[in-house]
Design a protein around this motif. Structure first.
Motif, mmCIF file in Angstrom:
data_model
loop_
_atom_site.group_PDB
_atom_site.id
_atom_site.type_symbol
_atom_site.label_atom_id
_atom_site.label_comp_id
_atom_site.label_asym_id
_atom_site.label_seq_id
_atom_site.Cartn_x
_atom_site.Cartn_y
_atom_site.Cartn_z
ATOM 1 N N ARG A 209 15.641 26.736 50.909
ATOM 2 C CA ARG A 209 16.228 26.761 52.243
ATOM 3 C C ARG A 209 17.081 25.518 52.431
ATOM 4 N NH1 ARG A 209 14.580 24.910 57.743
ATOM 5 N NH2 ARG A 209 15.948 26.068 59.128
ATOM 6 N N SER A 210 18.305 25.709 52.895
ATOM 7 C CA SER A 210 19.186 24.591 53.208
ATOM 8 C C SER A 210 19.579 24.681 54.676
ATOM 9 C CB SER A 210 20.438 24.625 52.323
ATOM 10 O OG SER A 210 21.253 25.737 52.661
ATOM 11 N N GLU A 211 20.223 23.659 55.162
ATOM 12 C CA GLU A 211 20.696 23.696 56.544
ATOM 13 C C GLU A 211 21.746 24.781 56.728
ATOM 14 O OE1 GLU A 211 19.349 22.251 58.866
ATOM 15 O OE2 GLU A 211 18.363 20.445 58.122
ATOM 16 N N GLY A 212 22.442 25.106 55.646
ATOM 17 C CA GLY A 212 23.524 26.071 55.754
ATOM 18 C C GLY A 212 23.142 27.516 55.508
ATOM 19 N N GLY A 213 21.954 27.773 54.980
ATOM 20 C CA GLY A 213 21.583 29.164 54.716
ATOM 21 C C GLY A 213 20.432 29.267 53.739
#
Length: 222
Positions: A193-197
């Motif tokens: 999981r990243s901040e962008g997706g």
């Protein structure tokens, strides 16, 4: 030698055979995972009437149309999860507690979610000696936001989709492993999981039990 000791010895032999023939030969290469699965008595987390199948290379039936995931599926997910000693893990599909016990041998904390009250009760009993495991009875797809964020989301079974609300319980940079179910085929998958997706990438086609509560909405046809 009494019958209890004989049965224990028989399970020990079957456990080592599982490690040798199912895990080591199929890419379960994390030494900590292999050691934990060689140590944790899988039969202790199953109903007595199916405990004889604890180390077979197939799903073991559980009450209410559930099943214990295959050792190889769980082992491969544990391996790619890149477990760390300080991990806080959200386990989805606790069943009778086996995978929670294996995780607890390696990581810092496990929150194990189980929707079936009979299985959740059995897991609490079987995991009583594991002080770092919390068993939560509730919808699998809801997870347990009260203890979030987690370093790892471990789904011990196959799902058609992972709800955004469940993935959101993983911290940015955290890992997710799960089985994916698509038109009768199951695959194992890994993601971060990243901040962008977020995305899950399949890495192995393998039999995996399907968990309830994760069906993709069906579109209407005319």
């Amino acid at each position: 030698m009494n019958s209890t000791a004989t049965q224990t010895d028989r399970f020990d032999v079957m456990r080592q055979a599982m490690v040798a023939s199912q895990l080591r030969t199929n890419g379960v290469s994390d030494a900590r995972v292999v050691a934990a699965m060689a140590r944790v008595p899988r039969e202790a987390y199953l109903p007595e009437d199916v405990s004889a199948f604890a180390y077979s290379d197939r799903a073991v039936p559980l009450p209410h149309s559930r099943a214990q995931n295959l050792p190889i599926a769980t082992g491969k997910l544990l391996t790619v999860a890149e477990l760390r000693a300080d991990d806080r893990v959200l386990l989805i599909g606790a069943a009778g507690g086996y995978t929670a016990a294996v995780l607890a041998e390696i990581v810092l904390e496990v929150v194990a979610v189980e929707v079936d009250p009979v299985l959740a009760g059995a897991a609490r009993t079987s995991l009583a000696d594991y002080r770092t495991v919390t068993v939560v009875e509730g919808a699998l797809e809801a997870g347990h936001a009260g203890h979030a964020p987690y370093d790892l989301l471990f789904v011990d079974g196959a799902v058609e989709q992972l709800p955004d609300a469940l993935v959101a319980q993983v911290k940015a940079g955290g890992r997710v492993v799960a089985g994916l179910a698509d038109r009768g085929v199951t695959r194992l998958a890994y993601g971060r999981r990243s901040e962008g997706g977020f995305a899950l990438l399949p890495f192995a086609d393998i039999e995996c039990v399907v968990l309830p509560g994760f069906a993709r909405p069906r579109s209407f046809t005319f």
